[in-house]
Design a protein around this motif. Structure first.
Motif, mmCIF file in Angstrom:
data_model
loop_
_atom_site.group_PDB
_atom_site.id
_atom_site.type_symbol
_atom_site.label_atom_id
_atom_site.label_comp_id
_atom_site.label_asym_id
_atom_site.label_seq_id
_atom_site.Cartn_x
_atom_site.Cartn_y
_atom_site.Cartn_z
ATOM 1 N N VAL A 4 -9.219 35.505 43.753
ATOM 2 C CA VAL A 4 -8.092 35.000 42.719
ATOM 3 C C VAL A 4 -8.329 35.546 41.457
ATOM 4 C CG1 VAL A 4 -7.399 32.688 41.812
ATOM 5 C CG2 VAL A 4 -8.171 32.906 44.094
ATOM 6 N N VAL A 5 -7.266 36.194 40.895
ATOM 7 C CA VAL A 5 -7.421 36.633 39.709
ATOM 8 C C VAL A 5 -6.087 36.114 38.621
ATOM 9 C CG1 VAL A 5 -7.194 38.890 38.476
ATOM 10 C CG2 VAL A 5 -8.237 38.822 40.600
ATOM 11 N N ARG A 38 -7.715 23.785 33.096
ATOM 12 C CA ARG A 38 -8.443 24.396 31.835
ATOM 13 C C ARG A 38 -9.691 23.542 31.517
ATOM 14 N NH1 ARG A 38 -3.617 22.107 27.855
ATOM 15 N NH2 ARG A 38 -4.330 20.162 27.810
ATOM 16 N N GLN A 39 -10.524 24.236 30.468
ATOM 17 C CA GLN A 39 -11.733 23.904 30.298
ATOM 18 C C GLN A 39 -11.987 24.475 28.665
ATOM 19 O OE1 GLN A 39 -15.311 24.582 32.353
ATOM 20 N NE2 GLN A 39 -16.292 22.665 31.491
ATOM 21 N N ALA A 40 -11.914 23.016 28.035
ATOM 22 C CA ALA A 40 -12.196 23.414 26.453
ATOM 23 C C ALA A 40 -13.463 23.222 26.304
ATOM 24 C CB ALA A 40 -11.313 22.612 25.562
ATOM 25 N N PRO A 41 -13.916 23.962 25.113
ATOM 26 C CA PRO A 41 -15.430 23.767 24.573
ATOM 27 C C PRO A 41 -15.888 22.486 24.625
ATOM 28 C CG PRO A 41 -14.392 25.221 23.474
ATOM 29 C CD PRO A 41 -13.344 24.878 24.114
ATOM 30 N N GLY A 42 -16.932 21.999 25.063
ATOM 31 C CA GLY A 42 -17.565 20.686 25.344
ATOM 32 C C GLY A 42 -16.917 19.715 26.171
ATOM 33 N N LYS A 43 -15.793 20.208 26.842
ATOM 34 C CA LYS A 43 -15.098 19.210 27.593
ATOM 35 C C LYS A 43 -15.050 19.444 29.010
ATOM 36 C CE LYS A 43 -11.833 17.828 23.938
ATOM 37 N NZ LYS A 43 -10.490 17.493 23.767
ATOM 38 N N GLN A 44 -14.844 18.612 29.949
ATOM 39 C CA GLN A 44 -14.659 18.672 31.469
ATOM 40 C C GLN A 44 -13.738 19.477 31.694
ATOM 41 O OE1 GLN A 44 -15.244 14.901 33.218
ATOM 42 N NE2 GLN A 44 -17.359 15.291 33.563
ATOM 43 N N TYR A 93 -8.234 28.828 31.047
ATOM 44 C CA TYR A 93 -7.579 28.486 32.075
ATOM 45 C C TYR A 93 -7.968 29.204 33.245
ATOM 46 C CZ TYR A 93 -4.369 26.074 28.684
ATOM 47 O OH TYR A 93 -3.730 25.236 27.787
ATOM 48 N N TYR A 94 -8.079 28.047 34.468
ATOM 49 C CA TYR A 94 -8.537 28.887 35.591
ATOM 50 C C TYR A 94 -7.347 28.395 36.644
ATOM 51 C CZ TYR A 94 -13.161 28.670 33.592
ATOM 52 O OH TYR A 94 -14.128 28.722 32.872
ATOM 53 N N ASN A 109 -11.348 26.422 48.871
ATOM 54 C CA ASN A 109 -10.921 26.259 47.569
ATOM 55 C C ASN A 109 -11.474 27.279 46.762
ATOM 56 O OD1 ASN A 109 -9.394 24.657 45.458
ATOM 57 N ND2 ASN A 109 -11.601 24.239 44.885
ATOM 58 N N SER A 110 -10.813 27.899 46.203
ATOM 59 C CA SER A 110 -11.295 29.262 45.631
ATOM 60 C C SER A 110 -10.464 29.259 43.950
ATOM 61 C CB SER A 110 -10.569 30.576 46.256
ATOM 62 O OG SER A 110 -11.236 30.711 47.383
ATOM 63 N N TRP A 111 -11.569 29.811 43.100
ATOM 64 C CA TRP A 111 -11.241 29.775 41.860
ATOM 65 C C TRP A 111 -11.227 31.162 41.257
ATOM 66 C CZ3 TRP A 111 -10.231 25.437 38.984
ATOM 67 C CH2 TRP A 111 -10.694 23.924 39.525
ATOM 68 N N GLY A 112 -10.517 31.633 40.274
ATOM 69 C CA GLY A 112 -10.247 32.561 39.497
ATOM 70 C C GLY A 112 -11.569 32.687 38.393
ATOM 71 N N GLN A 113 -11.613 33.730 37.612
ATOM 72 C CA GLN A 113 -12.581 33.848 36.621
ATOM 73 C C GLN A 113 -12.445 33.023 35.344
ATOM 74 O OE1 GLN A 113 -10.527 36.220 37.372
ATOM 75 N NE2 GLN A 113 -9.752 36.747 35.477
#
Length: 121
Positions: A4-5, A38-44, A93-94, A109-113
């Motif tokens: 996934v890209v 998505r993951q922001a700094p310091g957040k889940q 953003y993933y 379940n696959s994730w991008g970088q």
């Protein structure tokens, strides 16, 4: 293994727009779900938007009316059109892809970088 890209992140001013793209590749997979987190700094990490094979979509309340998810099933691609961006949308953003692996006989379940989105003036 499904690969996934993501692409399309960058720096944008508040009120601006960006379009993220995600492409999945691999053989022997049946995809039934493609989405963006998505993951922001310091957040889940949190769900932003998701699309299932039944064409149903779900959005986080914080992005409803501003973001739109779309899919190209034939090309195994999913897009996220982001309009009226706010500083609080800043995050990595993933892309997430889920379905069934016929070779292993199991779900996957696959994730991008991840791709960075920064909203700032």
């Amino acid at each position: 293994q499904m690969h996934v890209v993501e692409s399309g992140g960058g720096l944008v001013q508040p009120g601006g727009s960006l379009r993220l793209s995600c492409e999945a590749s691999g053989n022997g997979f049946s995809i039934n779900r493609m989405g963006w987190y998505r993951q922001a700094p310091g957040k889940q990490r949190e769900l932003v938007a998701e699309s299932t094979s039944g064409r149903s979509t779900v959005y986080a309340d914080s992005v409803k009316g501003r973001f739109t998810i779309s899919r190209d099933n034939a090309e195994k691609r999913v897009y996220l059109q982001m309009n009226s961006l706010k500083s609080e949308d800043t995050a990595v953003y993933y892309c997430s892809v889920g379905g069934f692996d016929s070779r292993l006989g199991s779900r996957f379940n696959s994730w991008g970088q991840g791709t960075q989105v920064a909203v700032s003036s």
